[in-house]
Design an enzyme around this catalytic site. Structure first.
Site, short mmCIF file in Angstrom:
data_model
loop_
_atom_site.label_atom_id
_atom_site.label_comp_id
_atom_site.label_asym_id
_atom_site.label_seq_id
_atom_site.Cartn_x
_atom_site.Cartn_y
_atom_site.Cartn_z
CB VAL A 166 68.96 48.51 0.30
CG1 VAL A 166 67.48 48.89 0.33
CG2 VAL A 166 69.48 48.50 -1.14
CG MET A 220 63.23 47.53 4.80
SD MET A 220 63.39 45.72 4.87
CE MET A 220 63.20 45.47 6.63
CE1 TYR A 248 50.69 36.19 2.16
CE2 TYR A 248 51.13 38.51 2.42
CZ TYR A 248 51.39 37.21 2.77
OH TYR A 248 52.35 36.93 3.70
P1 NDP Z 1 49.82 39.88 13.26
O1 NDP Z 1 50.63 39.53 14.42
O2 NDP Z 1 50.14 41.08 12.47
O3 NDP Z 1 48.29 39.94 13.74
C1 NDP Z 1 47.25 40.28 12.89
C2 NDP Z 1 45.96 39.77 13.50
O4 NDP Z 1 45.71 40.39 14.76
C3 NDP Z 1 44.77 40.07 12.65
O5 NDP Z 1 43.81 39.06 12.86
C4 NDP Z 1 44.28 41.41 13.19
O6 NDP Z 1 42.89 41.54 13.00
C5 NDP Z 1 44.62 41.31 14.67
N1 NDP Z 1 45.11 42.59 15.22
C6 NDP Z 1 45.83 43.55 14.61
N2 NDP Z 1 46.12 44.55 15.44
C7 NDP Z 1 45.58 44.23 16.64
C8 NDP Z 1 45.54 44.88 17.88
N3 NDP Z 1 46.13 46.08 18.05
N4 NDP Z 1 44.90 44.26 18.91
C9 NDP Z 1 44.29 43.05 18.72
N5 NDP Z 1 44.30 42.39 17.55
C10 NDP Z 1 44.94 42.97 16.52
O7 NDP Z 1 49.79 38.56 12.35
P2 NDP Z 1 49.75 38.20 10.80
O8 NDP Z 1 49.76 36.75 10.76
O9 NDP Z 1 48.70 38.94 10.09
O10 NDP Z 1 51.18 38.66 10.24
C11 NDP Z 1 51.47 39.99 9.84
C12 NDP Z 1 52.04 39.98 8.45
O11 NDP Z 1 53.13 39.07 8.33
C13 NDP Z 1 51.05 39.48 7.38
O12 NDP Z 1 50.06 40.43 7.05
C14 NDP Z 1 51.99 39.17 6.26
O13 NDP Z 1 52.38 40.37 5.61
C15 NDP Z 1 53.16 38.54 7.00
N6 NDP Z 1 53.05 37.06 7.06
C16 NDP Z 1 53.98 36.33 6.35
C17 NDP Z 1 53.96 34.96 6.37
C18 NDP Z 1 54.99 34.22 5.60
O14 NDP Z 1 54.88 32.99 5.46
N7 NDP Z 1 56.03 34.85 5.11
C19 NDP Z 1 52.95 34.21 7.12
C20 NDP Z 1 52.04 35.06 7.87
C21 NDP Z 1 52.11 36.43 7.84
P3 NDP Z 1 42.24 42.87 12.30
O15 NDP Z 1 42.79 42.94 10.91
O16 NDP Z 1 40.79 42.57 12.35
O17 NDP Z 1 42.67 44.03 13.15
#
Ligand code: NDP
Length: 293
Positions: free
Chosen positions: A11, A13, A49
């Site tokens: 698959v 992706m 979520y």
């Molecule tokens: P990321 O590394 O994607 O960072 C996201 C954070 O950084 C948010 O607070 C966002 O704030 C901020 N951000 C985004 N873009 C920028 C930028 N260009 N410059 C500065 N700050 C930025 O971390 P996440 O922990 O959100 O992880 C991403 C995804 O991974 C999650 O959404 C989820 O789908 C998955 N995940 C899975 C987990 C698991 O246990 N399987 C656990 C944690 C995450 P803002 O939105 O205000 O821009």
């Protein structure tokens, strides 16, 4: 570097996807629609979520054909056990408004109740055989737990989604995944967790090494980190609710990191996780009712 990765069952992706952890339901429709507008074709959500319905709505509102979008979601531990997991699929698919989910993961291994984890994984295997999902996988599975899972199940997970960012890159986990043909997908790929759950004076976004590399390319630290994953063959799922960041985090094809730059980012690994220890996830402490569709 490729923008599409082929899972071990053939698959395809997209390597770069869009995450929606902590995106409030009321902001999810617009965020997902915006992400699809700027080109993302993989959306990563999870039953836990609380925004699967809004992810489905954002996809519908985008006007992009369902077949062009790769939908990934995760079953929560409260829905583990064989029958519970089958029902968990129905709940997620119902909320997303789809017949088939592209990639379905177990969100966490329940190491304190491994039989339930195995039961849930066997349900994923059945869903795969029935064509209800196109690929199955796991999340937060460490190499010892992976061996236990492989010993008791038939189908090797296609994906292991784990914490991987410059401050915690888990080379041992990546190596174990690769040895079994499992794709490592980076959660918190830009180290967002080092800023929203850490000491905000030292985050990946203001790291001097990453900043220097970013400046050399006229890019942002976030773009350098996303690019680092793709060049090292991982999938990454950056999250943002801000349109300009959603677009910028996806705009990573117009530059290339050198081997030396990749190594300098690899060397930032502290070996200290920011997320929870997977062994500490128990039903007692992390139970959450996942509503019906
Ligand atoms: P990321 O590394 O994607 O960072 C996201 C954070 O950084 C948010 O607070 C966002 O704030 C901020 N951000 C985004 N873009 C920028 C930028 N260009 N410059 C500065 N700050 C930025 O971390 P996440 O922990 O959100 O992880 C991403 C995804 O991974 C999650 O959404 C989820 O789908 C998955 N995940 C899975 C987990 C698991 O246990 N399987 C656990 C944690 C995450 P803002 O939105 O205000 O821009």
């Amino acid at each position: 570097m490729t923008t599409t990765l082929t899972l071990d069952n053939g698959v395809e992706m997209p390597a770069l996807g869009f995450g929606v952890f902590q995106t409030p339901p009321e902001e999810t429709v617009a965020s997902v629609a915006e992400a699809l507008k700027v080109g993302y074709r993989l959306i990563d959500t999870a039953a836990a979520y609380g925004n699967e319905r809004e992810v489905g709505e954002g996809i519908k509102q985008s006007g992009i054909d369902r077949s062009e979008i790769f939908i990934e979601t995760k079953l929560w531990i409260s829905d583990y056990g064989h029958d519970e997991a089958l029902h968990g699929f129905e709940k997620s698919a119902g909320k997303l408004g789809v017949e088939q989910i592209d990639l379905l993961l177990l969100h966490q291994p329940l190491t304190s109740d491994f039989d339930r984890t195995i039961g849930a994984y066997r349900a994923l295997e059945e869903l795969l055989a029935a064509g209800k999902v196109r690929a199955i996988g796991v999340s937060n599975v460490m190499p010892d737990v992976l061996e236990r899972l492989l010993a008791e199940t038939a189908i090797v997970p296609a994906v292991n989604q784990v914490e991987v960012h410059p401050y915690f890159s888990q080379p041992d986990v990546q190596k174990a995944d690769a040895e079994h043909g499992i794709l490592t997908q980076a959660w918190s790929p830009m180290g967002g967790i080092t800023s929203y759950r850490g000491d905000s004076s030292r985050t990946t976004f203001n790291d001097p090494v990453i900043d220097e590399i970013a400046q050399a390319h006229g890019r942002t630290p976030a773009q350098v980190m996303v690019r680092w994953h793709l060049q090292e063959g991982r999938s990454a799922i950056p999250k943002s609710v801000k349109p300009e960041r959603i677009a910028a985090n996806f705009d990573v094809l117009g530059f290339e990191l050198t081997a030396d730059e990749l190594s300098r980012i690899d060397a930032l690994d502290t070996g200290v996780r920011s997320g929870p220890d997977p062994d500490a996830i128990t039903l007692e402490s992390f139970h959450r009712d996942i509503p019906e569709a």
